[in-house]
Design a protein around this motif. Structure first.
Motif, short mmCIF file in Angstrom:
data_model
loop_
_atom_site.label_atom_id
_atom_site.label_comp_id
_atom_site.label_asym_id
_atom_site.label_seq_id
_atom_site.Cartn_x
_atom_site.Cartn_y
_atom_site.Cartn_z
N GLY A 234 -131.40 44.77 -50.65
CA GLY A 234 -132.16 43.77 -51.41
C GLY A 234 -132.92 44.39 -52.56
N GLN A 235 -133.43 45.60 -52.37
CA GLN A 235 -134.15 46.29 -53.45
C GLN A 235 -133.20 46.64 -54.59
N LEU A 236 -131.97 47.04 -54.25
CA LEU A 236 -130.98 47.34 -55.29
C LEU A 236 -130.50 46.08 -55.99
N GLN A 237 -130.41 44.98 -55.25
CA GLN A 237 -129.91 43.74 -55.82
C GLN A 237 -130.72 43.28 -57.03
N ARG A 238 -132.00 43.60 -57.03
CA ARG A 238 -132.89 43.09 -58.08
C ARG A 238 -132.77 43.87 -59.39
N LEU A 239 -132.04 44.98 -59.38
CA LEU A 239 -131.90 45.77 -60.60
C LEU A 239 -130.92 45.11 -61.57
N SER A 240 -131.31 45.05 -62.85
CA SER A 240 -130.37 44.61 -63.88
C SER A 240 -129.41 45.76 -64.16
#
Length: 416
Positions: A234-240
């Motif tokens: 989930g933390q990686l998902q938020r990266l553009s």
């Protein structure tokens, strides 16, 4: 919600806990079950399952496929896994965890035969079958519903039943909109499982998972991610894409996309074989150079056979040695021509071994082909080795005798 009965293959919207057609309880309910078409198929504890198929008296016992106290676990059944045994675990540790386990030596020809039968069944359903290993493959059933008169999910459930009936082992299926999600799905429901991950739910399902759930994220990358504060998908998902590239380089955007469950890789039946090798772990450490040449020759014979079976040849060899304290040494040599003859492979590897066999105690030796080349032009002979075609003919005759009468039918002196 669409519901598939895995026993009678009936697809309906019936909400009851039993199939209205056959009364079975193995029901698969998912909003996208009737539309998804990419599947990851994995045989359950394959080597151990084949052994239990052939030896029914072992079915209720923990079983380890491996060799000797110095070797490693090639495979184990689920009864052994419950007690902590895992593939690639040293045998001494596996037996300490599961002292009542039955241990059998691997018989690769038997596993290969079962694996080829299962793969042939997959290829009857679609030409888009990408093997991942002897017991694992990805298939794409897009556009086959009209041909099979059933959606892919029902076809795959039918395949699982057929494999059980005709081969005598079980498989698990992961169904999804892409290869990554199919792989993650199959890991969620084993053995004899069938799991679905749909496109609409993928990001939400993955958000709380640790980064290590992604294939390819090993300990080194996980530590690198943790150092920057990323421990969940989930933390990686938020990266553009831009932020991911700034933090993790050119592979960053792909990593963030995979964390969201995105994967554009096609199912490719032409996937290249990356490596072919053979290795063995000794019952006792070996220091003597002459003694090390005996298993090296045997591994060259195995490598030559595997190259021929897969249609490849070696453009070079890689010698692999593991010391008594588990330090790994690899040494490489190019070949003047392309070969799959054991004596040519041995002649190239022997000087590499001589330089390393300085009194060091070794627990493992192996030989690999690098680079792999097409086998069509192998061992045709030239001015430097005019006898190669004759040696190739002799080796084919030896292999034919072994195939008919067993490995011990013809044994060269250096292999004793």
């Amino acid at each position: 919600m669409p519901t598939l009965c895995r026993d009678c293959l009936r697809l309906s919207d019936h909400p009851a806990p039993r199939c209205p057609g056959c009364g079975g309880r193995r029901l698969l309910r998912h909003a996208e079950v009737a539309t998804l078409s990419i599947a990851h198929i994995d045989c359950d504890a394959f080597f151990a399952s084949v052994e239990k198929r052939d030896r029914p008296e072992l079915r209720a016992k923990p079983l380890i496929v491996g060799g000797g106290t110095r070797g490693v676990v090639a495979a184990c059944c689920y009864l052994a896994r419950i007690q902590g045994v895992r593939s690639a675990m040293p045998m001494f540790k596996a037996l300490s965890l599961c002292p009542d386990a039955v241990v059998v030596r691997p018989e690769m020809s038997k596993y290969a035969e079962a694996g080829h039968r299962i793969r042939a069944m997959m290829q009857e359903l679609t030409p888009l079958v990408q093997p991942m290993s002897i017991d694992e493959a990805v298939v794409d059933l897009s556009g086959t519903a009209t041909l099979h008169k059933a959606p892919p999910a029902a076809v795959l459930a039918g395949l699982a039943l057929r494999v059980e009936r005709e081969v005598g082992v079980t498989i698990s299926v992961g169904l999804a909109p892409n290869r990554l999600l199919a792989k993650l799905a199959v890991e969620r429901d084993k053995p004899r499982g069938f799991a679905v991950i749909g496109a609409a739910e993928a990001a939400g399902l993955l958000a709380t998972e640790p980064v290590t759930v992604l294939p390819g994220v090993g300990p080194v990358l996980a530590r690198r991610l943790a150092a920057q504060g990323f421990s969940t998908l989930g933390q990686l998902q938020r990266l553009s894409p831009r932020e991911a590239a700034e933090r993790f380089g050119e592979d960053g955007p792909t990593l963030a996309a995979r964390a969201r469950g995105e994967d554009s890789r096609p199912v490719d039946p032409r996937r290249d074989t990356k490596s072919i090798s053979a290795e063995t772990t000794f019952e006792h450490d070996i220091r003597d150079p002459a003694a090390l040449e005996v298993p090296l020759w045997r591994m060259c014979e195995k490598l030559g056979r595997r190259l021929r079976e897969k249609g490849f040849a070696a453009g070079g060899v890689v010698l692999k040695l593991k010391t008594a304290d588990f330090a790994l040494r690899t040494r490489h040599a190019r070949l003047p021509g392309h070969t799959r003859l054991p004596d040519t492979l041995f002649a190239a590897a022997r000087p590499l071994l001589a330089r390393e066999a300085d009194g060091t105690a070794f627990r493992l030796i192996g030989i690999g082909a690098q680079p792999l080349v097409d086998g069509a032009g192998a061992d045709r002979g030239d001015l430097l080795d005019a006898e190669a075609p004759k040696r190739a003919a002799r080796w084919q005759a030896i292999e034919a005798l072994r195939a008919r009468f067993g490995e011990a039918a013809v044994v060269k002196g250096r292999g004793r």
